[in-house]
Scaffold this active site. Structure first.
Site, PDB file in Angstrom:
ATOM      1  N   GLU A  40       0.872  -1.177   0.000  1.00  0.00           N
ATOM      2  CA  GLU A  40       0.000   0.000   0.000  1.00  0.00           C
ATOM      3  C   GLU A  40       0.904   1.220   0.000  1.00  0.00           C
ATOM      4  O   GLU A  40       1.643   1.441   0.957  1.00  0.00           O
ATOM      5  CB  GLU A  40      -0.865  -0.068   1.275  1.00  0.00           C
ATOM      6  CG  GLU A  40      -1.645   1.166   1.592  1.00  0.00           C
ATOM      7  CD  GLU A  40      -2.174   1.139   3.037  1.00  0.00           C
ATOM      8  OE1 GLU A  40      -2.476   0.057   3.594  1.00  0.00           O
ATOM      9  OE2 GLU A  40      -2.264   2.232   3.611  1.00  0.00           O
ATOM     10  N   ARG A  44       0.785  10.144   1.532  1.00  0.00           N
ATOM     11  CA  ARG A  44       1.279  11.074   2.555  1.00  0.00           C
ATOM     12  C   ARG A  44       2.393  11.912   1.978  1.00  0.00           C
ATOM     13  O   ARG A  44       2.929  12.777   2.656  1.00  0.00           O
ATOM     14  CB  ARG A  44       1.822  10.293   3.755  1.00  0.00           C
ATOM     15  CG  ARG A  44       0.733   9.595   4.515  1.00  0.00           C
ATOM     16  CD  ARG A  44       1.271   8.777   5.658  1.00  0.00           C
ATOM     17  NE  ARG A  44       0.332   7.722   5.938  1.00  0.00           N
ATOM     18  CZ  ARG A  44       0.440   6.859   6.900  1.00  0.00           C
ATOM     19  NH1 ARG A  44       1.463   6.897   7.715  1.00  0.00           N
ATOM     20  NH2 ARG A  44      -0.474   5.926   7.074  1.00  0.00           N
ATOM     21  N   THR A  68      -3.861   5.813   2.794  1.00  0.00           N
ATOM     22  CA  THR A  68      -4.076   7.157   3.314  1.00  0.00           C
ATOM     23  C   THR A  68      -4.866   8.001   2.309  1.00  0.00           C
ATOM     24  O   THR A  68      -4.605   9.201   2.131  1.00  0.00           O
ATOM     25  CB  THR A  68      -2.740   7.860   3.698  1.00  0.00           C
ATOM     26  OG1 THR A  68      -1.852   6.897   4.289  1.00  0.00           O
ATOM     27  CG2 THR A  68      -2.959   8.950   4.726  1.00  0.00           C
ATOM     28  N   LYS A 128     -10.531  -1.804   7.246  1.00  0.00           N
ATOM     29  CA  LYS A 128      -9.288  -1.493   7.962  1.00  0.00           C
ATOM     30  C   LYS A 128      -9.655  -1.139   9.401  1.00  0.00           C
ATOM     31  O   LYS A 128     -10.720  -0.560   9.648  1.00  0.00           O
ATOM     32  CB  LYS A 128      -8.606  -0.305   7.266  1.00  0.00           C
ATOM     33  CG  LYS A 128      -7.353   0.208   7.959  1.00  0.00           C
ATOM     34  CD  LYS A 128      -6.672   1.259   7.082  1.00  0.00           C
ATOM     35  CE  LYS A 128      -5.689   2.079   7.900  1.00  0.00           C
ATOM     36  NZ  LYS A 128      -4.319   2.000   7.375  1.00  0.00           N
TER      37      LYS A 128
END
Ligand code: 3PG
Length: 213
Positions: A40, A44, A68, A128
Protein backbone atom coordinates in the site's frame (compact mmCIF):
# COMPACT_ATOMS: atom_id res chain seq x y z
CA UNK A 1 -7.68 -14.74 -7.06
CA UNK A 2 -9.39 -11.39 -6.60
CA UNK A 3 -7.72 -8.45 -4.86
CA UNK A 4 -9.09 -9.09 -1.39
CA UNK A 5 -8.24 -12.79 -1.67
CA UNK A 6 -4.68 -11.88 -2.60
CA UNK A 7 -4.34 -9.58 0.43
CA UNK A 8 -5.68 -12.37 2.64
CA UNK A 9 -3.39 -14.96 1.09
CA UNK A 10 -0.36 -12.73 1.59
CA UNK A 11 -1.36 -11.95 5.19
CA UNK A 12 0.56 -8.66 5.26
CA UNK A 13 -0.05 -5.44 3.36
CA UNK A 14 3.03 -3.28 3.99
CA UNK A 15 2.26 0.41 4.53
CA UNK A 16 4.83 2.20 2.39
CA UNK A 17 5.74 5.89 2.53
CA UNK A 18 7.78 6.89 -0.51
CA UNK A 19 9.47 10.30 -0.55
CA UNK A 20 11.27 9.76 -3.87
CA UNK A 21 9.34 7.95 -6.62
CA UNK A 22 12.61 6.40 -7.82
CA UNK A 23 12.63 4.30 -4.64
CA UNK A 24 9.26 2.69 -5.40
CA UNK A 25 10.37 -0.08 -7.76
CA UNK A 26 13.38 -1.25 -5.70
CA UNK A 27 11.16 -1.23 -2.59
CA UNK A 28 8.51 -3.33 -4.37
CA UNK A 29 11.20 -5.78 -5.50
CA UNK A 30 12.62 -5.97 -1.96
CA UNK A 31 9.17 -6.86 -0.60
CA UNK A 32 8.69 -9.50 -3.29
CA UNK A 33 12.10 -11.03 -2.58
CA UNK A 34 10.97 -11.46 1.04
CA UNK A 35 7.78 -13.26 0.00
CA UNK A 36 5.37 -10.34 0.30
CA UNK A 37 3.45 -9.58 -2.89
CA UNK A 38 1.14 -6.75 -1.83
CA UNK A 39 1.89 -3.15 -0.88
CA UNK A 40 0.00 0.00 0.00
CA UNK A 41 1.70 3.19 -1.14
CA UNK A 42 0.40 6.03 0.99
CA UNK A 43 -0.81 9.42 -0.16
CA UNK A 44 1.28 11.07 2.55
CA UNK A 45 3.87 12.34 0.13
CA UNK A 46 3.84 14.15 -3.18
CA UNK A 47 5.58 11.13 -4.75
CA UNK A 48 2.67 8.74 -4.10
CA UNK A 49 1.08 8.93 -7.54
CA UNK A 50 4.32 8.47 -9.48
CA UNK A 51 5.40 5.72 -7.09
CA UNK A 52 2.15 3.79 -7.68
CA UNK A 53 2.45 4.25 -11.43
CA UNK A 54 6.05 2.99 -11.47
CA UNK A 55 5.22 -0.15 -9.47
CA UNK A 56 2.05 -0.88 -11.44
CA UNK A 57 3.98 -0.68 -14.72
CA UNK A 58 7.32 -2.19 -13.76
CA UNK A 59 6.55 -4.77 -11.06
CA UNK A 60 3.32 -6.46 -12.19
CA UNK A 61 3.92 -9.40 -9.79
CA UNK A 62 3.06 -7.14 -6.85
CA UNK A 63 -0.48 -6.06 -6.04
CA UNK A 64 -0.16 -2.32 -5.49
CA UNK A 65 -2.82 -0.26 -3.74
CA UNK A 66 -3.08 3.31 -2.50
CA UNK A 67 -3.22 4.14 1.20
CA UNK A 68 -4.08 7.16 3.31
CA UNK A 69 -6.67 8.08 0.69
CA UNK A 70 -8.82 10.72 2.35
CA UNK A 71 -10.58 12.35 -0.61
CA UNK A 72 -12.32 11.24 -3.79
CA UNK A 73 -9.79 13.30 -5.75
CA UNK A 74 -6.90 11.25 -4.36
CA UNK A 75 -8.85 8.06 -4.98
CA UNK A 76 -9.31 8.93 -8.66
CA UNK A 77 -5.65 9.92 -8.99
CA UNK A 78 -4.57 6.64 -7.40
CA UNK A 79 -6.75 4.58 -9.75
CA UNK A 80 -5.55 6.51 -12.77
CA UNK A 81 -1.96 5.74 -11.72
CA UNK A 82 -2.76 2.03 -11.55
CA UNK A 83 -3.70 1.34 -7.91
CA UNK A 84 -5.62 -1.93 -7.61
CA UNK A 85 -7.21 -1.15 -4.26
CA UNK A 86 -7.89 1.83 -2.01
CA UNK A 87 -7.21 2.07 1.71
CA UNK A 88 -8.41 4.93 3.86
CA UNK A 89 -7.72 5.72 7.52
CA UNK A 90 -11.42 6.53 8.03
CA UNK A 91 -14.80 6.18 6.38
CA UNK A 92 -15.35 8.71 3.60
CA UNK A 93 -18.80 7.94 2.10
CA UNK A 94 -17.99 9.68 -1.19
CA UNK A 95 -14.83 7.61 -1.76
CA UNK A 96 -16.41 4.35 -0.65
CA UNK A 97 -19.49 4.88 -2.84
CA UNK A 98 -17.33 5.68 -5.86
CA UNK A 99 -15.25 2.53 -5.34
CA UNK A 100 -18.31 0.33 -4.87
CA UNK A 101 -19.96 1.77 -8.00
CA UNK A 102 -16.79 1.14 -10.00
CA UNK A 103 -16.06 -2.30 -8.51
CA UNK A 104 -12.81 -1.08 -6.95
CA UNK A 105 -11.81 -2.95 -3.79
CA UNK A 106 -11.86 -0.48 -0.91
CA UNK A 107 -10.82 -0.79 2.73
CA UNK A 108 -12.17 2.14 4.75
CA UNK A 109 -11.01 2.55 8.33
CA UNK A 110 -13.82 1.66 10.72
CA UNK A 111 -13.48 1.39 14.49
CA UNK A 112 -17.07 1.90 15.69
CA UNK A 113 -20.26 -0.14 15.16
CA UNK A 114 -21.75 2.85 13.31
CA UNK A 115 -18.86 3.00 10.84
CA UNK A 116 -18.97 -0.77 10.38
CA UNK A 117 -22.73 -0.58 9.68
CA UNK A 118 -22.08 2.06 7.02
CA UNK A 119 -19.48 -0.23 5.40
CA UNK A 120 -21.72 -3.30 5.57
CA UNK A 121 -24.61 -1.34 4.08
CA UNK A 122 -22.40 -0.88 1.01
CA UNK A 123 -21.61 -4.58 0.84
CA UNK A 124 -18.11 -4.46 2.33
CA UNK A 125 -16.95 -7.40 4.40
CA UNK A 126 -13.32 -6.43 5.00
CA UNK A 127 -12.42 -3.17 6.71
CA UNK A 128 -9.29 -1.49 7.96
CA UNK A 129 -9.04 -1.16 11.77
CA UNK A 130 -6.79 1.75 12.62
CA UNK A 131 -5.03 2.55 14.89
CA UNK A 132 -5.44 -1.03 16.08
CA UNK A 133 -3.24 -0.72 19.15
CA UNK A 134 -5.26 2.27 20.38
CA UNK A 135 -8.74 0.86 19.67
CA UNK A 136 -8.30 -2.29 21.70
CA UNK A 137 -6.27 -4.55 19.40
CA UNK A 138 -7.54 -8.12 19.09
CA UNK A 139 -9.93 -7.59 22.03
CA UNK A 140 -11.55 -4.63 20.30
CA UNK A 141 -11.97 -6.47 17.00
CA UNK A 142 -13.25 -9.59 18.73
CA UNK A 143 -15.94 -7.58 20.53
CA UNK A 144 -16.95 -5.91 17.25
CA UNK A 145 -17.08 -9.19 15.36
CA UNK A 146 -19.84 -10.44 17.74
CA UNK A 147 -22.65 -8.39 16.18
CA UNK A 148 -21.04 -8.55 12.72
CA UNK A 149 -20.36 -12.21 11.97
CA UNK A 150 -18.37 -12.71 8.80
CA UNK A 151 -16.77 -9.29 9.04
CA UNK A 152 -13.00 -9.36 8.63
CA UNK A 153 -10.46 -6.78 9.73
CA UNK A 154 -7.15 -5.48 8.39
CA UNK A 155 -5.58 -4.05 11.56
CA UNK A 156 -2.80 -1.48 11.20
CA UNK A 157 -1.08 0.76 13.71
CA UNK A 158 1.35 -0.84 16.10
CA UNK A 159 1.51 -4.21 14.35
CA UNK A 160 5.11 -5.43 14.24
CA UNK A 161 7.40 -8.44 14.09
CA UNK A 162 6.78 -9.22 17.76
CA UNK A 163 2.98 -9.24 17.78
CA UNK A 164 2.05 -10.22 14.20
CA UNK A 165 1.24 -13.81 15.14
CA UNK A 166 -1.22 -12.70 17.85
CA UNK A 167 -3.17 -10.93 15.11
CA UNK A 168 -2.84 -13.53 12.36
CA UNK A 169 -4.17 -16.30 14.64
CA UNK A 170 -7.58 -14.64 14.93
CA UNK A 171 -10.24 -15.87 12.49
CA UNK A 172 -11.74 -12.37 12.18
CA UNK A 173 -8.46 -10.94 10.88
CA UNK A 174 -8.00 -11.15 7.11
CA UNK A 175 -4.45 -9.80 7.08
CA UNK A 176 -2.42 -7.17 8.90
CA UNK A 177 -0.90 -3.94 7.67
CA UNK A 178 2.12 -2.05 8.89
CA UNK A 179 5.22 -0.09 8.14
CA UNK A 180 7.76 -1.98 10.24
CA UNK A 181 8.99 -4.11 7.31
CA UNK A 182 9.80 -1.07 5.19
CA UNK A 183 10.29 2.03 7.28
CA UNK A 184 10.69 5.44 5.73
CA UNK A 185 14.26 5.46 7.03
CA UNK A 186 15.14 2.11 5.43
CA UNK A 187 13.64 3.16 2.11
CA UNK A 188 15.44 6.50 2.13
CA UNK A 189 18.75 4.82 3.04
CA UNK A 190 18.19 2.14 0.36
CA UNK A 191 18.42 -0.63 2.95
CA UNK A 192 16.62 -2.98 0.57
CA UNK A 193 18.29 -6.11 1.95
CA UNK A 194 16.99 -5.26 5.40
CA UNK A 195 13.48 -4.76 3.96
CA UNK A 196 13.69 -8.20 2.33
CA UNK A 197 14.94 -9.78 5.58
CA UNK A 198 12.10 -8.22 7.61
CA UNK A 199 9.55 -9.40 5.02
CA UNK A 200 10.98 -12.91 5.13
CA UNK A 201 10.61 -12.92 8.93
CA UNK A 202 7.03 -11.71 8.61
CA UNK A 203 6.31 -14.33 5.91
CA UNK A 204 7.61 -17.10 8.20
CA UNK A 205 5.64 -15.76 11.17
CA UNK A 206 2.40 -15.62 9.14
CA UNK A 207 2.86 -19.10 7.70
CA UNK A 208 3.68 -20.56 11.13
CA UNK A 209 0.68 -18.89 12.82
CA UNK A 210 -1.64 -20.10 10.07
CA UNK A 211 -0.40 -23.66 10.06
CA UNK A 212 -0.88 -23.81 13.85
CA UNK A 213 -4.55 -22.70 13.57
C1 3PG B 1 -1.34 3.11 8.64
O1 3PG B 1 -1.56 4.10 7.98
O2 3PG B 1 -1.95 2.06 8.45
C2 3PG B 1 -0.37 3.19 9.77
O3 3PG B 1 0.35 4.37 9.76
C3 3PG B 1 0.53 2.03 9.89
O4 3PG B 1 0.88 1.96 11.21
P1 3PG B 1 2.34 1.59 11.67
O5 3PG B 1 3.25 2.65 11.12
O6 3PG B 1 2.27 1.58 13.17
O7 3PG B 1 2.67 0.24 11.11
Amino acid sequence: MDTMERCKACGLVPVVVIEDANDAVPTARALLAGGIDTMEITFRTAAAKDAIRAVAQQVPEILVGAGTVTTLKQCKEALEAGAKFIVSPGFDPETVDYCVEHSVPVLPGCVTPTEIMAAKKRGLNVIKFFPANVYGGQKGMKALSGPFPGLQFLPTGGVNGENIQDYIRESFIAAVGGSWVCTKADIAAHNFDRITALCRQAREAIDAARSAK
